[in-house]
Design a protein around this motif. Structure first.
Motif, PDB file in Angstrom:
ATOM      1  N   UNK A  57      -1.922  12.336  32.190  1.00 40.67           N
ATOM      2  CA  UNK A  57      -2.392  13.604  31.615  1.00 40.67           C
ATOM      3  C   UNK A  57      -1.684  13.881  30.295  1.00 40.67           C
ATOM      4  N   UNK A  58      -0.399  13.546  30.237  1.00 42.07           N
ATOM      5  CA  UNK A  58       0.387  13.761  29.033  1.00 42.07           C
ATOM      6  C   UNK A  58      -0.045  12.898  27.865  1.00 42.07           C
ATOM      7  N   UNK A  59      -0.689  11.752  28.149  1.00 45.02           N
ATOM      8  CA  UNK A  59      -1.180  10.894  27.067  1.00 45.02           C
ATOM      9  C   UNK A  59      -2.168  11.643  26.168  1.00 45.02           C
ATOM     10  N   UNK A  60      -2.893  12.589  26.749  1.00 41.95           N
ATOM     11  CA  UNK A  60      -3.899  13.344  25.982  1.00 41.95           C
ATOM     12  C   UNK A  60      -3.260  14.247  24.932  1.00 41.95           C
ATOM     13  N   UNK A  61      -1.959  14.495  25.055  1.00 47.67           N
ATOM     14  CA  UNK A  61      -1.247  15.316  24.068  1.00 47.67           C
ATOM     15  C   UNK A  61      -0.673  14.471  22.933  1.00 47.67           C
ATOM     16  N   UNK A  62      -0.780  13.146  23.055  1.00 50.97           N
ATOM     17  CA  UNK A  62      -0.241  12.239  22.046  1.00 50.97           C
ATOM     18  C   UNK A  62      -0.922  12.495  20.696  1.00 50.97           C
ATOM     19  N   UNK A  63      -0.110  12.690  19.684  1.00 48.83           N
ATOM     20  CA  UNK A  63      -0.621  12.863  18.330  1.00 48.83           C
ATOM     21  C   UNK A  63      -1.198  14.232  18.033  1.00 48.83           C
ATOM     22  N   UNK A  64      -1.116  15.164  18.982  1.00 44.47           N
ATOM     23  CA  UNK A  64      -1.657  16.497  18.736  1.00 44.47           C
ATOM     24  C   UNK A  64      -0.611  17.376  18.075  1.00 44.47           C
ATOM     25  N   UNK A  65      -1.067  18.428  17.453  1.00 45.84           N
ATOM     26  CA  UNK A  65      -0.174  19.335  16.735  1.00 45.84           C
ATOM     27  C   UNK A  65       0.785  20.014  17.705  1.00 45.84           C
ATOM     28  N   UNK A  66       2.046  20.080  17.327  1.00 46.97           N
ATOM     29  CA  UNK A  66       3.066  20.721  18.151  1.00 46.97           C
ATOM     30  C   UNK A  66       3.659  19.814  19.209  1.00 46.97           C
ATOM     31  N   UNK A  67       3.239  18.569  19.269  1.00 48.52           N
ATOM     32  CA  UNK A  67       3.753  17.625  20.269  1.00 48.52           C
ATOM     33  C   UNK A  67       4.373  16.401  19.616  1.00 48.52           C
ATOM     34  N   UNK A  68       5.095  16.612  18.541  1.00 47.36           N
ATOM     35  CA  UNK A  68       5.716  15.497  17.811  1.00 47.36           C
ATOM     36  C   UNK A  68       6.765  14.795  18.662  1.00 47.36           C
ATOM     37  N   UNK A  69       7.496  15.553  19.491  1.00 43.81           N
ATOM     38  CA  UNK A  69       8.507  14.948  20.361  1.00 43.81           C
ATOM     39  C   UNK A  69       7.889  14.003  21.371  1.00 43.81           C
ATOM     40  N   UNK A  70       6.795  14.433  21.998  1.00 41.70           N
ATOM     41  CA  UNK A  70       6.099  13.597  22.971  1.00 41.70           C
ATOM     42  C   UNK A  70       5.505  12.369  22.290  1.00 41.70           C
ATOM     43  N   UNK A  71       4.932  12.564  21.128  1.00 46.58           N
ATOM     44  CA  UNK A  71       4.352  11.453  20.372  1.00 46.58           C
ATOM     45  C   UNK A  71       5.427  10.432  20.012  1.00 46.58           C
ATOM     46  N   UNK A  72       6.559  10.910  19.503  1.00 50.48           N
ATOM     47  CA  UNK A  72       7.654  10.006  19.150  1.00 50.48           C
ATOM     48  C   UNK A  72       8.209   9.294  20.383  1.00 50.48           C
ATOM     49  N   UNK A  73       8.308  10.017  21.503  1.00 51.40           N
ATOM     50  CA  UNK A  73       8.828   9.412  22.737  1.00 51.40           C
ATOM     51  C   UNK A  73       7.926   8.261  23.191  1.00 51.40           C
ATOM     52  N   UNK A  74       6.622   8.481  23.204  1.00 51.15           N
ATOM     53  CA  UNK A  74       5.694   7.416  23.609  1.00 51.15           C
ATOM     54  C   UNK A  74       5.761   6.238  22.646  1.00 51.15           C
ATOM     55  N   UNK A  75       5.856   6.532  21.367  1.00 51.95           N
ATOM     56  CA  UNK A  75       5.933   5.445  20.379  1.00 51.95           C
ATOM     57  C   UNK A  75       7.200   4.620  20.574  1.00 51.95           C
ATOM     58  N   UNK A  76       8.320   5.286  20.786  1.00 53.57           N
ATOM     59  CA  UNK A  76       9.585   4.578  20.988  1.00 53.57           C
ATOM     60  C   UNK A  76       9.559   3.758  22.271  1.00 53.57           C
ATOM     61  N   UNK A  77       9.063   4.348  23.357  1.00 49.42           N
ATOM     62  CA  UNK A  77       9.008   3.634  24.637  1.00 49.42           C
ATOM     63  C   UNK A  77       8.129   2.397  24.521  1.00 49.42           C
ATOM     64  N   UNK A  78       6.953   2.556  23.934  1.00 47.79           N
ATOM     65  CA  UNK A  78       6.029   1.419  23.838  1.00 47.79           C
ATOM     66  C   UNK A  78       6.571   0.332  22.917  1.00 47.79           C
ATOM     67  N   UNK A  79       7.266   0.723  21.878  1.00 46.90           N
ATOM     68  CA  UNK A  79       7.827  -0.267  20.952  1.00 46.90           C
ATOM     69  C   UNK A  79       9.035  -0.960  21.573  1.00 46.90           C
ATOM     70  N   UNK A  80       9.978  -0.182  22.102  1.00 53.55           N
ATOM     71  CA  UNK A  80      11.215  -0.752  22.641  1.00 53.55           C
ATOM     72  C   UNK A  80      11.007  -1.554  23.931  1.00 53.55           C
TER      73      UNK A  80
END
Length: 174
Positions: A57-80
């Motif tokens: 459910x949280x994936x749907x918030x990826x890249x949306x306004x006000x969710x930069x922390x969640x977006x960065x967290x997913x990007x870091x997890x997927x990259x690392x």
């Protein structure tokens, strides 16, 4: 912080009521932690299912306004962790309503690489990958938990010892 402050002031001022309050609050926190850990081990399977559902459910918030922390967290997890999505990369298809993934899912990062074919994306599921990493580092997590418990037990012991000494002193002067 408030509980710790209560204990410090109680010790500095030698106030037995503040020390007793500190002891009781610290004991409640310690018992609650024990209950949470016990429930975690009892309901591990249910927690796994709910965690995966919530993460999807949280994936749907990826890249949306006000969710930069969640977006960065997913990007870091997927990259690392070299993974993509919760269960697999198709989790992102529901988010974008098309066959694409975020650029952090790409084997070789480049702008808009998530639009290319699945052959250029990580295949490993992030949930399982992170779970395996946690199991591999369980010793460190366990040591941290035991050290935290030891500090709490020492706090409880010292607070009760000091409280009893003050109660004895009050009895002699009474």
């Amino acid at each position: 912080m408030i509980v710790g402050f209560l204990g410090c002031i109680g010790a500095i001022k030698e106030n037995k009521y503040l020390l007793l309050s500190f002891f009781i609050l610290l004991l409640i926190i310690f018992l609650l932690e024990l209950i949470v850990v016990t429930l975690f081990f009892i309901y591990t399977d249910k927690i796994d299912r709910y965690a995966q559902q919530d993460l999807k459910k949280g994936l749907h918030l990826y890249g949306t306004e006000g969710n930069i922390g969640l977006t960065n967290a997913w990007s870091i997890i997927q990259t690392d962790f070299r993974c993509c999505g919760v269960s697999n990369y198709t989790d992102w298809f529901e988010v974008y309503n098309t066959s694409r993934v975020p650029d952090s899912c790409c084997l070789e990062f480049s702008e808009n690489c998530g639009l290319h074919s699945p052959g250029t994306w990580w295949k490993a599921p992030c949930y399982e990958t992170v779970k395996i990493w946690l199991h591999e580092n369980l010793l460190a997590v366990g040591i941290f938990g035991l050290c935290t418990a030891l500090v709490q037990i020492l706090g409880l012991t010292f607070a009760m010892t000091m409280y009893c000494q003050m109660a004895k002193t009050d009895t002699y002067y009474a």
